[in-house]
Motif scaffolding. Sequence first.
Motif, PDB file in Angstrom:
ATOM      1  N   TYR A  46      45.878  38.138  36.168  1.00  0.00           N
ATOM      2  CA  TYR A  46      44.789  37.963  37.136  1.00  0.00           C
ATOM      3  C   TYR A  46      43.430  38.175  36.470  1.00  0.00           C
ATOM      4  O   TYR A  46      42.522  37.354  36.626  1.00  0.00           O
ATOM      5  CB  TYR A  46      44.958  38.940  38.298  1.00  0.00           C
ATOM      6  N   TYR A  47      43.290  39.271  35.729  1.00  0.00           N
ATOM      7  CA  TYR A  47      42.002  39.554  35.096  1.00  0.00           C
ATOM      8  C   TYR A  47      41.684  38.538  34.004  1.00  0.00           C
ATOM      9  O   TYR A  47      40.512  38.187  33.790  1.00  0.00           O
ATOM     10  CB  TYR A  47      41.988  40.973  34.541  1.00  0.00           C
ATOM     11  N   GLN A  48      42.716  38.061  33.299  1.00  0.00           N
ATOM     12  CA  GLN A  48      42.477  37.020  32.302  1.00  0.00           C
ATOM     13  C   GLN A  48      41.978  35.745  32.976  1.00  0.00           C
ATOM     14  O   GLN A  48      41.060  35.086  32.481  1.00  0.00           O
ATOM     15  CB  GLN A  48      43.761  36.736  31.524  1.00  0.00           C
ATOM     16  N   CYS A  53      36.642  32.118  34.729  1.00  0.00           N
ATOM     17  CA  CYS A  53      36.016  31.517  35.907  1.00  0.00           C
ATOM     18  C   CYS A  53      34.514  31.768  35.937  1.00  0.00           C
ATOM     19  O   CYS A  53      34.029  32.814  35.479  1.00  0.00           O
ATOM     20  CB  CYS A  53      36.630  32.094  37.184  1.00  0.00           C
ATOM     21  N   ASN A  54      33.782  30.813  36.467  1.00  0.00           N
ATOM     22  CA  ASN A  54      32.352  30.969  36.722  1.00  0.00           C
ATOM     23  C   ASN A  54      32.158  31.827  37.971  1.00  0.00           C
ATOM     24  O   ASN A  54      33.098  32.050  38.738  1.00  0.00           O
ATOM     25  CB  ASN A  54      31.711  29.597  36.930  1.00  0.00           C
ATOM     26  N   PRO A  55      30.928  32.297  38.211  1.00  0.00           N
ATOM     27  CA  PRO A  55      30.665  33.106  39.411  1.00  0.00           C
ATOM     28  C   PRO A  55      31.047  32.426  40.714  1.00  0.00           C
ATOM     29  O   PRO A  55      31.360  33.101  41.701  1.00  0.00           O
ATOM     30  CB  PRO A  55      29.157  33.350  39.330  1.00  0.00           C
ATOM     31  N   ASP A  62      34.902  25.938  28.918  1.00  0.00           N
ATOM     32  CA  ASP A  62      35.669  26.272  27.720  1.00  0.00           C
ATOM     33  C   ASP A  62      36.958  27.021  28.039  1.00  0.00           C
ATOM     34  O   ASP A  62      37.628  27.523  27.130  1.00  0.00           O
ATOM     35  CB  ASP A  62      34.814  27.089  26.754  1.00  0.00           C
ATOM     36  N   ALA A  63      37.318  27.087  29.303  1.00  0.00           N
ATOM     37  CA  ALA A  63      38.570  27.751  29.678  1.00  0.00           C
ATOM     38  C   ALA A  63      39.751  26.972  29.130  1.00  0.00           C
ATOM     39  O   ALA A  63      39.731  25.736  29.108  1.00  0.00           O
ATOM     40  CB  ALA A  63      38.675  27.865  31.195  1.00  0.00           C
ATOM     41  N   LYS A  68      42.931  26.321  33.646  1.00  0.00           N
ATOM     42  CA  LYS A  68      42.328  25.370  34.574  1.00  0.00           C
ATOM     43  C   LYS A  68      43.391  24.799  35.508  1.00  0.00           C
ATOM     44  O   LYS A  68      43.155  24.645  36.709  1.00  0.00           O
ATOM     45  CB  LYS A  68      41.633  24.233  33.807  1.00  0.00           C
ATOM     46  N   ASP A  69      44.560  24.502  34.935  1.00  0.00           N
ATOM     47  CA  ASP A  69      45.642  23.945  35.747  1.00  0.00           C
ATOM     48  C   ASP A  69      46.177  24.979  36.733  1.00  0.00           C
ATOM     49  O   ASP A  69      46.488  24.643  37.881  1.00  0.00           O
ATOM     50  CB  ASP A  69      46.770  23.454  34.841  1.00  0.00           C
ATOM     51  N   LEU A  70      46.304  26.227  36.297  1.00  0.00           N
ATOM     52  CA  LEU A  70      46.756  27.284  37.193  1.00  0.00           C
ATOM     53  C   LEU A  70      45.813  27.420  38.376  1.00  0.00           C
ATOM     54  O   LEU A  70      46.255  27.547  39.523  1.00  0.00           O
ATOM     55  CB  LEU A  70      46.832  28.622  36.441  1.00  0.00           C
TER      56      LEU A  70
END
Length: 204
Positions: A46-48, A53-55, A62-63, A68-70
């Motif tokens: 979760y923290y990763q 993520c953006n605000p 660059d993720a 991104k798919d998750l």
Amino acid sequence: MIYLINQTIFQQYEDININIKAERLKVFIKKAQELDLKPFLGHALYYQLITHCNPDGTAKDDAPQPYKDLLNGSEYLDQYGHIVLYEGLAPALVYFTFARFIENDAIHYTATGPVIKRHDNGEPLTSPEVLKLVQQQRSIANAYANDIEKFLWDNQANFLLWHYSEKNRSSRQAGPRIRGVDRTDFNYPGTHNNYNSPITEFLN
């Protein structure tokens, strides 16, 4: 605080009153993320995810693509060559949020204590009716959570921080509680691609 969904996304799944303030909805989105989604994904994953993520809750440019798919969903082939359409985290999070919103919205807190809300244009639901409605939304959330878990199993090489945990699936907390992901065969190593297996534990 990064909110993974907002009122606009919420209204793609449920037709909520336009007079409900976005800030009020955020209170329940935060609870759903912290008390439903985080225990389900596991704190490390979760923290990763949040760091990518953006605000506004969108994925950073660059993720890594798996994250991104998750978050957003994807179409992919599983190990058997079957096409899987995964919708991302939003549906489950919307319905976890909605369950919490319904349960709390039935109560109004006054200086003399909590009371049942009254409405000029209708009668408030009884407590059993509210509970049934909350359970319905949580059932939908759990069904979508199954899809998240299948995605993680099918792509586990890309999510080394994710570890299947029975403890996470059975987590409980005060107030609105999640049932955990419904028991289907794909929840377990070696048998998680048995698509014909019925759901054997589903919240009624």
